[in-house]
Design an enzyme around this catalytic site. Sequence first.
Site, short mmCIF file in Angstrom:
data_model
loop_
_atom_site.label_atom_id
_atom_site.label_comp_id
_atom_site.label_asym_id
_atom_site.label_seq_id
_atom_site.Cartn_x
_atom_site.Cartn_y
_atom_site.Cartn_z
N GLY A 148 60.70 77.90 -96.71
CA GLY A 148 59.49 78.39 -97.26
C GLY A 148 58.77 78.68 -95.99
N ARG A 157 56.56 69.56 -102.11
CA ARG A 157 58.01 68.98 -102.63
C ARG A 157 57.92 67.46 -102.89
NH1 ARG A 157 62.24 72.45 -102.10
NH2 ARG A 157 61.36 73.88 -100.74
N ASP A 163 63.90 70.56 -93.17
CA ASP A 163 65.01 69.99 -92.95
C ASP A 163 66.28 70.66 -93.35
OD1 ASP A 163 64.12 69.72 -95.59
OD2 ASP A 163 64.28 67.60 -95.54
N ARG A 209 55.71 83.82 -81.35
CA ARG A 209 54.81 84.43 -80.03
C ARG A 209 55.12 83.47 -78.78
NH1 ARG A 209 50.00 83.16 -77.77
NH2 ARG A 209 49.30 84.79 -76.58
N ASP A 234 56.84 67.20 -94.24
CA ASP A 234 57.74 66.15 -94.78
C ASP A 234 58.92 65.91 -93.83
OD1 ASP A 234 58.88 68.64 -95.14
OD2 ASP A 234 59.71 68.25 -97.05
N GLN A 279 48.72 78.15 -101.37
CA GLN A 279 48.70 77.29 -100.20
C GLN A 279 49.56 77.56 -98.89
OE1 GLN A 279 49.07 73.00 -102.41
NE2 GLN A 279 49.71 74.68 -103.64
N ASP A 339 54.59 71.35 -96.09
CA ASP A 339 54.91 69.91 -96.81
C ASP A 339 54.72 68.60 -95.88
OD1 ASP A 339 55.66 71.46 -98.90
OD2 ASP A 339 57.64 71.24 -98.44
N ARG A 393 66.11 81.20 -98.19
CA ARG A 393 66.86 80.20 -98.18
C ARG A 393 68.20 80.61 -98.46
NH1 ARG A 393 62.45 76.45 -99.20
NH2 ARG A 393 60.83 77.52 -100.63
N SER A 394 69.17 80.44 -97.63
CA SER A 394 70.54 81.01 -97.60
C SER A 394 71.55 79.90 -98.16
CB SER A 394 71.06 81.67 -96.21
OG SER A 394 72.35 82.30 -96.28
N VAL A 440 57.71 81.22 -78.51
CA VAL A 440 59.22 81.41 -77.98
C VAL A 440 59.20 82.46 -77.28
CG1 VAL A 440 61.57 81.59 -78.64
CG2 VAL A 440 59.84 79.96 -79.97
N MET A 443 51.29 71.52 -103.67
CA MET A 443 52.74 71.52 -103.11
C MET A 443 52.89 70.29 -102.45
SD MET A 443 53.45 75.38 -102.35
CE MET A 443 54.10 76.54 -103.78
N SER A 494 66.85 73.67 -92.96
CA SER A 494 67.11 74.65 -92.00
C SER A 494 67.73 73.82 -90.93
CB SER A 494 65.74 75.29 -91.45
OG SER A 494 65.14 75.93 -92.51
N THR A 515 56.63 73.84 -92.16
CA THR A 515 56.50 73.83 -93.29
C THR A 515 55.08 73.26 -93.77
OG1 THR A 515 57.19 72.40 -95.35
CG2 THR A 515 58.02 71.52 -93.10
N ARG A 556 35.29 71.74 -107.89
CA ARG A 556 34.28 70.66 -107.97
C ARG A 556 32.96 71.01 -108.53
NH1 ARG A 556 34.03 65.20 -106.79
NH2 ARG A 556 35.75 64.86 -105.22
O1 F6P Z 1 58.53 73.67 -98.83
C1 F6P Z 1 57.44 74.44 -99.11
C2 F6P Z 1 57.15 74.53 -100.52
O2 F6P Z 1 56.11 75.36 -100.51
C3 F6P Z 1 57.13 73.41 -101.29
O3 F6P Z 1 55.75 72.83 -101.18
C4 F6P Z 1 57.42 74.04 -102.51
O4 F6P Z 1 57.93 73.00 -103.63
C5 F6P Z 1 58.60 75.06 -102.34
O5 F6P Z 1 58.07 75.38 -101.12
C6 F6P Z 1 58.19 76.39 -103.37
O6 F6P Z 1 59.23 77.17 -103.02
P1 F6P Z 1 59.38 78.55 -103.51
O7 F6P Z 1 58.59 79.42 -102.67
O8 F6P Z 1 61.15 78.98 -103.44
O9 F6P Z 1 59.10 78.55 -104.84
#
Ligand code: F6P
Length: 319
Positions: free
Chosen positions: A11, A171, A103, A21, A129, A251, A127, A72-73, A23, A169, A105, A125, A154
């Site tokens: 993602g 994950r 992760d 840039r 995470d 997001q 996330d 995502r391959s 790198v 989001m 990747s 990412t 709000r």
């Molecule tokens: O990993 C980033 C992320 O945006 C997650 O928060 C979410 O679950 C997922 O990718 C969504 O993936 P896609 O863009 O493939 O729908």
Amino acid sequence: MRKVGILTSGGDAPGMNAAIRAVVRKAIYHGIDVYGVKNGFQGLIDGYIEKMDIGSVGDIIQRGGTILHSARSEDFKHDEGQQKGMEQMEKYGLEGLIIIGGDGSFRGAEKLTKKGYPCIGIPGTIDNDIAGTDFTIGFDTALNTVIDAIDKIRDTASSHERSFIIEVMGRNAGDLALWAGLADGAESILIPEKQDELQEIVDRLNRGQNRGKKHSIIILAEGVGSAFGYADKIKEQADLETRVTVLGHIQRGGSPTASDRVLASRLGAQSIELLLNGEAGKMAGIQNNRLVAHTFADVLAQKHTIDFSMYQLSKELSI
Ligand code: F6P
């Protein structure tokens, strides 16, 4: 080392361009040629590779998304795909590869490194995470996007005296929800790492109502489940008018914050240092504001965790 490749995978995240840039410029500073691989590992398999120069990364530090595009391959998860990727690296004479992603990747990067093609990872990412780094590129920008959206929600929640359940989001990680909840004074935060009983959430909402509070914000991390499902459950147990907002891919976009640009620049430059020092098979990270490097094996074996003291604090501040 004379030639390296760079790709973005998984993602996309705001700040990936700033990392690309850094790198490219850092490599050129050291006299190394850089080749951009488009569409992540799939582009490596397909030979979608072009030389980059100083100008090719001009005017991108402020741009969201990734100029190298991402994917995502599925093919690269298998030996055959990796073999094709390595053949392309041979063809272009790439002696190393920088991978900006999450992760999934890094699993691909670890495999390439083990097969003799040195890779360095940069955590990118929204996330947050990934183990081995306090922050991932894109998290801060996504967090600010979430906060901006919640501030707006709000306003209307208050006008109409409603309770909003806002799905963010992340994950399987609760960082975005937790940080956004704290930053926005949410009444409840639901995260996969630690879940309040529904009764506790309902009691808190009722306490607020009895105090004269007419609206509330509940932030739910997508890893917990569907916001619509939770809204139904809450409606069953509390006399509240509820609405659901799923923030979705908004997001992932937008101009990166200063914090993400700086992080991306530091990690991007660090990745080239690591390659030059022969430290392949590692991810560049940041911990306690210091640049660190951990092996892919360590990063992938550890589990990222949230800061539980922040979760406790959020509860104490929304009694
Ligand atoms: O990993 C980033 C992320 O945006 C997650 O928060 C979410 O679950 C997922 O990718 C969504 O993936 P896609 O863009 O493939 O729908």
